[in-house]
Design a protein around this motif. Structure first.
Motif: not given
Lengths: 269, 387
Positions: A19, A22, A108-110, B4-7
């Protein structure tokens, strides 16, 4: 049972890393887009910019001292010095506005501030690296430059320097978000750092009494390492990579703490 | 997950929870990275680890020095307080290095030490050995320069020589012959500079000595012809004789005058006195005629003689100067003599330190990684443009 548990732990690590990768990749692309857009050569500016600067400075010095100071070809000397130095300068200068300009992304959380800083730093490093490789290649073809004598040292110096720059950019990014004065100061600092960084001088040409003081400058050591990697007859006596690693590690640790703390202060609209 | 959009990769991985499947997915996602960076590194690692043959390095240090080093010239660097570490012997030392890495040295080593055989020992792998059995001199020189290295320390002027071959004994032998060849070359240069420096002044000295001999010969000839060793002293003796005679004449004349009124003119005593005066007068006239008479007198001979003497003095002076210069030139040439000093004699290597396997593999890995990163940046940009 325990196997299941271990797998679970590895799962998390791999997932997290992929993740992260990416995210950083996407942010790097965004960075390219944002900064250079799609007009004319677009993202190629990331290479062309340092290339132009390095070419002009190198040529200037090649004309001023055509015989090469210190037994090294002036073109290569300036090239290695300058194109490595701009990794620091660009990373350091851009860190000031990094969080402000990408604030909205933190919705966005990530995406974390760390990712933003890392992607910017990576783009700068790879851009300057490309410029160095291209110009070095051109120099070798024309005959004013030669292959690095000890490539491992040169590459190590670049890696070390970009790590060091990244660590400092974390600090600048974190603190300038809350204290604008830090941001204002970062530009002059990057200019002042140039003459003492060792980008255009070597330890061996300095008067002997200044050397112990200059040895405290981690950049000096990095550039000594790069020179040692590039030139056959450069001296490796002043390389102190352990010290640079320690400084970079300490700055990274501090920077990571600071950038984590700053997250709380960012108000995502 | 909280909307949440994941890769993509992660969602794909969810289906195949087994390890091999997961690994496959990761490998597939990073196949370019694997192909460009990991695979070549593995190939290099395999070659280095399994195939590449050991090489042994023998090293020696030497320095090229003047017999007496002059003060080094102060340049721009010294003005600024920089120490560029230039020494007077640098160019000479480069001369030796240049020679030892030249086709000349390679040709000598080839016939003397069987260089081709050394680079093609039994059991060495075909990538690192010399490929051809009868290589062209250019090819051999290239290979030789790859195996033999010379590096000069700018501050001390010491040249570090390293020789790498496949056998310890070979490295040692080549290093020793190289040092010896360097010494011979230095001696040759010394001989040449000595000859050049001294030859000119020696020629001048010979010329002066020839002139001196000629003038001496003339002088001897003159003496023999005139039967006179030294006309000057002869002249002096003549003058002394004339003055003595004149004194006697004056005395005799005075006595005769004293007799005038006392003794009769025809007395034997008076006649004898008058005769004596007469004889003395004729003697004085004759002898003073010899000093400065019209022909063949001492005066005319003296002028010729003195000319010769002055000439001889001049030539002698020239000769002395030439001799001094010759001595000086000899001393100077001796001072400019070069010496090759062996600081460290070549060693017989015991443990193989080459090829540096870890270093090579790491270099390949990092440079491929850099190349990949640069390529990625370019490719990503291109892809963005094509959207």
């Amino acid at each position: 049972m325990s196997e299941q548990h271990q797998r679970h732990w590895l799962d998390i690590l791999i997932d997290g890393l992929s993740t992260q990768a990416s995210v950083v990749r996407a942010l790097a692309l965004r960075e390219l887009q944002q900064r250079y857009g799609r007009a004319n050569i677009g993202y190629l500016w990331v290479i062309a910019e340092p290339m132009m600067l390095a070419t002009v400075v190198s040529m200037l010095h090649a004309v001023v001292s055509p015989h090469g100071d210190f037994g090294m070809s002036p073109y290569t000397f300036m090239l290695t010095g300058y194109s490595i130095y701009i990794i620091f300068r660009n990373t350091f200068n851009r860190a000031e506005s990094a969080l402000h300009s990408s604030e909205a992304l933190l919705y966005h959380r990530m995406i974390t501030p760390f990712d933003i800083m890392l992607s910017k730093s990576l783009v700068e490093t790879i851009g300057c690296l490309s410029a160095l490789v291209l110009l070095q290649g051109a120099g070798i073809m024309v005959g004013v430059s030669e292959m690095p004598a000890r490539p491992l040292y040169l590459m190590g110096a670049i890696c070390l320097f970009s790590w060091y720059s990244f660590a400092l950019s974390l600090l600048v990014g974190a603190y300038s978000y809350r204290i604008p004065l830090v941001g204002r100061l970062s530009h002059p600092i990057s200019y002042f750092a140039l003459p003492v960084s060792g980008a255009f001088i070597t330890m061996s040409v300095l008067p002997a009494w200044t050397r112990p003081y200059m040895a405290w400058n981690p950049m000096m050591s990095v550039f000594e390492m790069a020179r040692y990697g590039q030139f056959t007859n450069a001296s490796g006596a002043y390389i102190n990579s352990g010290y640079v690693v320690a400084i970079a590690a300490f700055s990274s640790y501090w920077g990571l703490l600071a950038i984590r703390r700053v997250r709380k202060h960012i108000h995502v609209p | 997950m909280h909307g949440v959009a994941l890769p993509k990769a992660r969602e794909k991985g969810k289906g195949t929870a087994t390890w091999p499947g997961r690994l496959k997915a990761i490998a597939l996602a990073n196949r370019l990275f694997l192909a460009i960076v990991i695979l070549p590194t593995l190939v290099v690692a395999l070659y280095e680890g399994l195939i590449a043959s050991d090489q042994y390095e023998s090293s020696a240090d030497f320095v090229v020095r003047h017999a007496e080093s002059g003060s080094s010239s102060g340049g721009f660097g010294q003005l600024l307080g920089f120490s560029f570490g230039s020494s007077a012997t640098t160019s000479e030392s480069y001369m030796v290095q240049e020679y030892l890495l030249s086709h000349d040295a390679v040709a000598r080593l080839r016939s003397q030490n069987d260089l081709v055989g050394i680079f093609r020992r039994e059991g060495t792998d075909w990538i690192s050995r010399l490929w051809s059995n009868t290589p062209t001199p250019e090819r051999l020189l290239k290979f030789y320069r790859h195996q033999v290295n010379m590096q000069q320390d700018d501050t001390s002027g010491i040249v570090h020589l390293t020789v790498r071959t496949f056998r310890p004994q070979d490295s040692y032998g080549v290093a020793r012959s190289l040092l010896q060849m360097g010494e011979e070359q230095i001696n040759l240069i010394n001989q040449r500079t000595y000859n050049d420096q001294v030859a000119n002044s020696q020629r001048e000295l010979e010329e002066a000595s020839r002139q001196l001999l000629a003038i001496q010969g003339k002088l001897t000839g003159y003496r023999r012809v005139n039967a006179d060793i030294d006309p000057e002293s002869t002249g002096k003796a003549q003058v002394n004789l004339v003055s003595a005679l004149t004194a006697n004449l004056v005395q005799a004349k005075a006595r005769l005058q004293a007799m005038e009124g006392v003794v009769a003119h025809n007395s034997p005593q008076y006649i004898a006195m008058a005769r004596q005066v007469q004889a003395l007068e004729s003697q004085v006239a004759g002898q003073s005629g010899k000093i400065a008479g019209p022909d063949h007198s001492v005066a005319s001979r003296l002028s010729d003689y003195e000319q010769l003497v002055i000439q001889r003095e001049q030539v002698a002076k020239t000769y002395t100067a030439a001799a001094a210069q010759f001595e000086q030139a000899k001393a100077e040439a001796k001072r400019k003599q070069l010496y090759l000093i062996r600081v460290v004699n070549p060693n017989l290597p015991v443990k193989s330190e080459f090829p540096k396997r870890g270093e090579t593999i790491l270099t390949v890995l990092i440079s491929l990684f850099f190349a990949y990163a640069i390529g990625w940046l370019l490719w990503a940009g291109v892809k963005e443009h094509s959207l």
